[in-house]
Scaffold this active site. Structure first.
Site, mmCIF file in Angstrom:
data_model
loop_
_atom_site.group_PDB
_atom_site.id
_atom_site.type_symbol
_atom_site.label_atom_id
_atom_site.label_comp_id
_atom_site.label_asym_id
_atom_site.label_seq_id
_atom_site.Cartn_x
_atom_site.Cartn_y
_atom_site.Cartn_z
ATOM 1 N N GLY A 1 -109.740 -41.399 -6.518
ATOM 2 C CA GLY A 1 -108.390 -41.754 -6.095
ATOM 3 C C GLY A 1 -108.286 -42.359 -4.698
ATOM 4 O O GLY A 1 -107.207 -42.338 -4.114
ATOM 5 N N SER B 1 -116.718 -41.527 -5.476
ATOM 6 C CA SER B 1 -116.271 -42.631 -6.331
ATOM 7 C C SER B 1 -115.318 -42.124 -7.423
ATOM 8 O O SER B 1 -115.541 -41.055 -7.999
ATOM 9 C CB SER B 1 -117.478 -43.277 -7.006
ATOM 10 N N TYR C 1 -123.552 -55.445 -12.541
ATOM 11 C CA TYR C 1 -122.424 -54.558 -12.223
ATOM 12 C C TYR C 1 -122.117 -54.606 -10.717
ATOM 13 O O TYR C 1 -123.029 -54.550 -9.888
ATOM 14 C CB TYR C 1 -122.747 -53.117 -12.658
HETATM 15 C C1 OXD Z 1 -117.136 -47.944 -5.988
HETATM 16 C C2 OXD Z 1 -117.984 -46.741 -6.098
HETATM 17 O O1 OXD Z 1 -117.205 -48.820 -6.849
HETATM 18 O O2 OXD Z 1 -117.917 -45.908 -5.184
HETATM 19 O O3 OXD Z 1 -116.403 -48.040 -4.991
HETATM 20 O O4 OXD Z 1 -118.739 -46.595 -7.070
HETATM 21 MN MN MN Z 2 -116.660 -46.483 -3.567
#
Ligand code: OXD
Ligand code: MN
Length: 602
Positions: free
Chosen positions: A269, A266, A215
């Site tokens: 927005g 996260s 991920y």
């Molecule tokens: C991102 C997060 O992917 O803060 O920016 O999780």
């Molecule tokens: Mn982020």
């Protein structure tokens, strides 16, 4: 690694090593090859041709599906392992000699114990796999803050994504020269088993070891791992700051341009705010917003002017898709119209993609994010709630002209925002820097799908950095307070809350492009051009100071949610207690004094 060990490596691997002139990189790489035992080693030099090859190889390996060439040229779908769809904070560690260095909010492992735990996992993990070696730079080339990293990975998805998210390739070796100052980023998806998933940061060794996840937030190691966790520690030591902030440029009628940096947790927005398009009436009169960055800001104080400046260390976006559409964020839609990776979205029969909120009505059929046939009535989501697009920032039609400027941009205002249905007004200004730091430090927000775990609970997320501070949070707060003394004319600090609801549970503020109206007040305050009322919480706009013309908002309702309600504030202070207790004994004195002042004002 001793020469005799290098000589035992296959000739093809030795040839790759010979092509690397930096001896420190060469030595570290040979050690990693020896541990991981890859079948092949590919050194990525960067560029469009190489990216095309990565996609072509990825398609053969079943990692990428090419999308409709007419509708989405050079775009690919990637489906992750369904157990690997978000950052996993419980598997994320700060590894230091003592627990006190990692502080009370990080998972901690003792440095040597962590290497000993992870090395057996990496041993032989790339047998029958290709090892990609990705040299990269975070920050505009030539910037005093630019940092070089080298990532090793066995994921072609990670290799292609890093090519967009960072300045990847031989530029990194040019920037590094023969120095030893590069972040050593070792990554393997391993067997993607959540029980053997570790994202370990070694701030004192400038090293990240990530195992068991592909991920983005766990595996694109230039992003959260380097540009926030490792960089926040370097910034603490060297007198600058790495923050979870967007940076945008705002041009007003008459041509004045100011930059703001804004921290939101996260999936609250930031990308929408960074790519905001003002409504027609504002555009007509000359308002324009341009994007420097949508997720991370590195901030430092210019020695000559003693003003705060900022760069975006990234060169691409890894944005949340659900809810993104031509109305909510047209610039993001343009950005992802070509040369983009879509992760965990639904695939349509014509090779287009779909996610919840992309269109008003859902498609009649699709293949969902796990590859199963999907219809709107099947009771499942077509796209994962944390489905993402990865696209280079040059695709953004609103990219700011200074996005690649090594000198960065001056910061006029800092904005903190959370997702709060009640208590916190739509906007107010801190009385001063120290109080602004307090507001940031006690920031609360409802949890989202960007991190594994329950969604919708209010958690304290100091400066939106809770999962990203690479050292002790008490020292992080002290660092913020101390920055004040370096800055001659410090930016004003504000809190905003686009998510405020009324008594009927409806959002009061329309958000998106209309947020320019709040920015207008923020800039006027920052440039000393508008009066404000002193409330218990901070400086507030008067009724009529926020332009509501053309909006379907009842001014009395707006005024009502701007009101500070003493009873709910008391409850809020009590809820903050959780953070204060965690930091008990280590709290910077400014935090204690600020809280006292706040309480005494009620
Ligand atoms: C991102 C997060 O992917 O803060 O920016 O999780
Ligand atoms: Mn982020």
């Amino acid at each position: 690694m001793p020469v005799d060990k290098i000589n035992k490596l296959p000739e093809s691997h030795r040839n790759i090593l010979k092509g690397i002139s930096n001896l420190h990189v060469r030595k570290w790489l040979s050690e990693c090859i020896e541990i991981c035992n890859p079948d092949q080693v590919v050194l990525c030099g960067g560029g469009a041709e190489e990216l095309r090859k990565l996609f072509a190889d990825g398609m053969k390996a079943g990692v990428f599906i090419e999308l409709n060439r007419q509708k989405l040229p050079n775009c690919y779908l990637h489906r992750s392992n369904p157990n690997d769809v978000a950052r996993t904070e419980k598997c994320t560690y700060i590894c230091t000699p003592t627990q006190a260095m990692a502080g009370p909010t990080n998972n901690w492992m003792e440095t040597r114990a962590a290497y000993q735990k992870l090395e057996p996992l990496f041993r032989g993990c790339m047998k029958d796999r290709t090892m990609y070696v990705l040299p990269f730079v975070m920050g505009p080339l030539g910037s005093p803050l630019a940092k070089v990293g080298v990532q090793i990975t066995d994921s072609i998805y990670v290799a292609a994504s890093m090519g967009m998210m960072t300045r990847m390739g031989s530029v990194a070796f040019n920037e590094l020269g023969d120095s030893n100052e590069f972040t050593r980023c070792l990554h393997s998806v391993g067997d993607c088993n959540p029980d053997r998933r570790y994202i370990c940061h070694f701030p004192m060794d400038n090293t990240v070891w990530s195992f068991g996840s592909g991920y983005g937030g766990n595996a694109l190691l230039g992003k959260k791992c380097l540009a926030l966790r490792i960089a926040s520690y370097l910034g603490y030591q060297q007198g600058w700051m790495a923050e979870h902030m967007l940076i945008s440029g705002i041009t007003e009628p008459g041509g004045r341009k100011s930059y703001v940096a804004a921290a939101f947790p996260s999936a609250c927005g930031k990308t929408n705010f960074a790519m905001l398009i003002p409504p027609e009436s504002y555009r007509q009169s000359g308002w324009k917003v341009t994007t420097v960055g949508d997720d991370i800001a590195w901030l430092w104080v210019d020695k000559t002017t003693r003003k705060l400046r900022a760069v975006n260390p990234e060169s691409g976006y890894f944005g949340v898709l659900p809810g993104t559409n031509w109305k909510t964020n047209p610039n993001a839609m343009h950005t992802m119209a070509h040369d983009t990776i879509y992760t965990n979205v639904a695939l349509l029969p014509d090779g287009d993609v779909w996610w919840e909120g992309k269109t008003d009505s859902p498609p009649p059929h699709a293949i969902d994010w796990i590859g199963q046939p999907w219809t709107p009535d099947c009771g499942r989501k077509a796209a994962h709630p944390n489905s993402r697009f990865t696209a280079p920032m040059v695709n953004n039609p609103a990219l700011d002209s200074a996005a690649n400027d090594p000198a960065g941009v001056p910061v006029t205002a800092i904005i903190f925002g959370g997702r709060r249905k009640d208590v916190i007004p739509i906007v107010y200004e801190a009385f001063n820097w120290d109080y602004g730091v307090y507001i940031g430090a006690t920031l609360g927000s409802e949890t989202t799908a960007a991190a594994a775990g329950k969604v919708g609970l209010v958690r304290r997320d100091p400066m939106a950095m809770l999962p990203f501070i690479g050292y002790n949070i008490a020292d992080y707060f002290i660092h913020w307070f101390r920055m004040r003394s370096r800055i001659a004319d410090c930016p004003r600090i504000f809190q905003v809350n686009w998510f405020r609801k009324n008594d009927r549970g409806e959002f009061v503020w329309p958000g998106y492009g209309e947020n320019i109206r709040i920015l207008e007040w923020i800039l006027k305050r920052s440039h000393g051009e508008v009066y404000a009322i002193e409330s218990q919480l901070g400086w507030m706009p008067r009724a009529g100071d926020i332009n509501l013309d053309g909006l379907n908002i009842d001014p009395t309702e707006f005024a009502a949610v701007q009101q500070v309600d003493a009873e709910s504030l008391k409850a809020e202070f009590l809820a903050e207690e959780e953070l204060f207790l965690k930091l008990a004994g280590e709290l910077p004195k400014e935090m204690i004094f600020m809280r006292e002042l706040l309480v005494s004002r009620l």
